[in-house]
Design a protein around this motif. Structure first.
Motif, PDB file in Angstrom:
ATOM      1  N   ASP A 279       0.838  -1.201   0.000  1.00 55.83           N
ATOM      2  CA  ASP A 279       0.000   0.000   0.000  1.00 55.83           C
ATOM      3  C   ASP A 279       0.872   1.250   0.000  1.00 55.83           C
ATOM      4  O   ASP A 279       0.970   1.961   1.002  1.00 55.83           O
ATOM      5  CB  ASP A 279      -0.896  -0.042   1.256  1.00 55.83           C
ATOM      6  N   PRO A 280       1.530   1.543  -1.126  1.00 58.50           N
ATOM      7  CA  PRO A 280       2.521   2.633  -1.157  1.00 58.50           C
ATOM      8  C   PRO A 280       1.945   4.007  -0.849  1.00 58.50           C
ATOM      9  O   PRO A 280       2.664   4.891  -0.389  1.00 58.50           O
ATOM     10  CB  PRO A 280       3.093   2.567  -2.584  1.00 58.50           C
ATOM     11  N   HIS A 281       0.644   4.199  -1.070  1.00 57.77           N
ATOM     12  CA  HIS A 281       0.034   5.496  -0.806  1.00 57.77           C
ATOM     13  C   HIS A 281      -0.629   5.564   0.578  1.00 57.77           C
ATOM     14  O   HIS A 281      -1.245   6.580   0.913  1.00 57.77           O
ATOM     15  CB  HIS A 281      -0.991   5.834  -1.897  1.00 57.77           C
ATOM     16  N   ASN A 282      -0.514   4.484   1.346  1.00 62.29           N
ATOM     17  CA  ASN A 282      -1.058   4.436   2.713  1.00 62.29           C
ATOM     18  C   ASN A 282      -2.534   4.819   2.754  1.00 62.29           C
ATOM     19  O   ASN A 282      -2.967   5.659   3.541  1.00 62.29           O
ATOM     20  CB  ASN A 282      -0.251   5.347   3.646  1.00 62.29           C
ATOM     21  N   LEU A 283      -3.326   4.155   1.937  1.00 64.29           N
ATOM     22  CA  LEU A 283      -4.757   4.442   1.873  1.00 64.29           C
ATOM     23  C   LEU A 283      -5.619   3.355   2.510  1.00 64.29           C
ATOM     24  O   LEU A 283      -6.811   3.578   2.716  1.00 64.29           O
ATOM     25  CB  LEU A 283      -5.181   4.641   0.407  1.00 64.29           C
ATOM     26  N   MET A 284      -5.037   2.189   2.793  1.00 64.71           N
ATOM     27  CA  MET A 284      -5.816   1.094   3.367  1.00 64.71           C
ATOM     28  C   MET A 284      -5.789   1.191   4.900  1.00 64.71           C
ATOM     29  O   MET A 284      -4.774   0.940   5.544  1.00 64.71           O
ATOM     30  CB  MET A 284      -5.271  -0.258   2.923  1.00 64.71           C
TER      31      MET A 284
END
Length: 478
Positions: free
Chosen positions: A466-471
């Motif tokens: 989750d590279p964008h830290n959205l989960m």
């Protein structure tokens, strides 16, 4: 486009997309309807999400994740919202809660393989019922089983009362289906007992609290339904005596011992206040109680005789001071009500500071004695309240305020109490979260008690998936 040239995110544009994807039943927007999703079951955690997506298929879950990723909007997966650690409540108000409550399908039952495959939104009670329809047992058992969902159980690695025999839900899971943070679907719904072809991905999602993806379905183990069940409630003087009784019972009964639940005197006292229709089977109060259940496949009555013999010998040696064995299913249920009513008992006795800890079996007595002593020194008059799954070392240690101290005043000392309890747990080689997950409740403490090596590995996994830290941002990995 969801993002302007200045980088500003248009949440309203995303919502239009979600309306088109999910239809009128698939998106909740009215503030009055959002409350039950934004607030945790005990009211301790409150989010401010403006939208709840309710997909009805894995494809719709994937579409929602894709849309949120494109808009860089955080996603908070949610099951039955019965968790106690705030893992299902959003921290970022821009978040979209993705409720799994419409994914309720029974995908397959394979009695010959002893497996059942279900959507993640199916309640635990429904999974149990479907298994029973083919004369099988799904052994995970929780007080919230009528409303908790199997996806949430998986995401917190739920345990319950039969871990002693069957293990927690990780041990009961053969395969998963999950939507990854980039919107792709991983189908790992394989009912295999053996598969050594590379990494076992399912174990990354179990216990991850939705931080690495959204579980949408699971293939679970089921077992032949027991023909014979014997249940007893006994009184003992100390947790040490309870542990000796556990070892003696396991030596005699082996794997047929399915539950061994420990309760303090105060737990019994307050459950009788909270549930006035229930009665203690004992004429006098005792320091500690143990609920024992064993199940097997011999002729009905065989296990009752075995339990009677074990408890008779334990009584003669002073290990057990009193006891009763259920003689009917109705009596069995009454005994279990005394154990399963502990959440109500806690409310009746006063708002406690909750701890869901585990230590090695050999250190349970040390933990209780040390925690009791340390807290009484720190807060004179504090009322220890402890119950749990002695068979697997999981104790719910929830001290209540001294008489006359308000819940709010006691809550102000939460961090102090947590540090006292969890320092002892760590010193004994235990865990600060045995079956409730980390959520928001234990997020900061995780960084204190986990080693730098573990924390680095957690962050590396999170970044890779989750590279964008959205989960479910802010849960487990900060």
């Amino acid at each position: 486009m969801f993002v302007t040239s200045t980088g500003e995110i248009h949440l309203d544009d995303l919502v239009e997309r979600l309306r088109a994807l999910l239809g009128p039943q698939g998106l909740i927007e009215r503030e009055a309807e959002l409350e039950r999703y934004n607030v945790s079951i005990e009211g301790m955690f409150r989010g401010r999400a403006r939208y709840v997506a309710r997909p009805s298929s894995t494809a719709e879950v994937a579409a929602v994740v894709n849309a949120c990723q494109a808009a860089r909007i955080p996603i908070v997966p949610q099951g039955g919202n019965t968790g106690l650690a705030g893992g299902a409540q959003p921290i970022d108000p821009r978040s979209v809660i993705v409720s799994m409550e419409r994914l309720r399908a029974l995908r397959a039952i394979d009695p010959d393989n002893d497996t059942i495959t279900v959507d993640a939104g199916m309640t635990l009670a429904e999974v149990q019922s479907h298994a029973a329809s083919v004369d099988r047992l799904f052994p995970l058992s929780l007080a919230s089983e009528g409303s908790c969902q199997i996806g949430g159980n998986l995401s917190t690695n739920a345990g319950g009362t039969q871990v002693l025999r069957y293990g927690n839900i990780r041990a009961l899971t053969l395969g998963l289906e999950a939507v990854l943070p980039d919107g792709t679907v991983w189908n790992g719904l394989r009912g295999l007992r053996k598969d050594s072809a590379g990494y076992d991905l399912k174990h990354l999602f179990i216990g991850a609290e939705g931080t690495l993806g959204i579980i949408t379905a699971a293939t679970l183990r089921v077992f032949p339904r027991p023909r014979d069940i014997a249940t007893a409630l006994v009184a003992v003087s100390t947790p040490g005596d309870a542990l000796k009784l556990l070892h003696r019972t396991r030596q005699r009964l082996g794997d047929s011992l399915s539950a061994f639940e420990l309760m303090r005197r105060e737990c019994m006292k307050w459950v009788l206040v909270a549930l006035p229709d229930e009665r203690s089977p004992f004429t006098e109060e005792c320091p500690w109680y143990v609920l024992i259940e064993t199940s097997g496949h011999d002729e009905p009555g065989m296990l009752r005789s075995a339990i009677e013999e074990i408890l008779s010998e334990a009584t003669e040696t002073g290990l057990v001071t009193d006891g009763v064995i259920a003689t009917s299913e109705a009596q069995r249920r009454r005994l279990w009500a005394l154990r399963e009513g502990q959440a109500d008992a806690q409310k009746a006795g006063g708002a406690g500071i909750k701890h869901d800890i585990s230590v090695p079996l050999s250190r349970v007595t040390d933990f209780i004695e040390r925690a009791d002593s340390a807290l009484v020194r720190a807060i004179p008059g504090i009322r220890p309240f402890a119950f749990g799954h002695l068979g697997d070392g999981n104790i719910h240690y929830n001290p209540m305020p001294p008489v006359g101290v308000t819940p709010d005043a006691f809550a102000e000392r939460r961090n102090e109490v947590n540090r006292i309890v969890h320092d002892i747990v760590a010193d004994l080689g235990g865990s600060i979260s045995a079956e409730h997950g980390v959520g928001q409740l234990r997020r900061s403490e995780l960084t204190y008690y986990k080693s730098p090596v573990e924390l680095h590995a957690f962050k590396t996994l999170k970044k890779a998936f989750d590279p964008h830290n959205l989960m479910n941002p802010g849960k487990i990995v900060t």
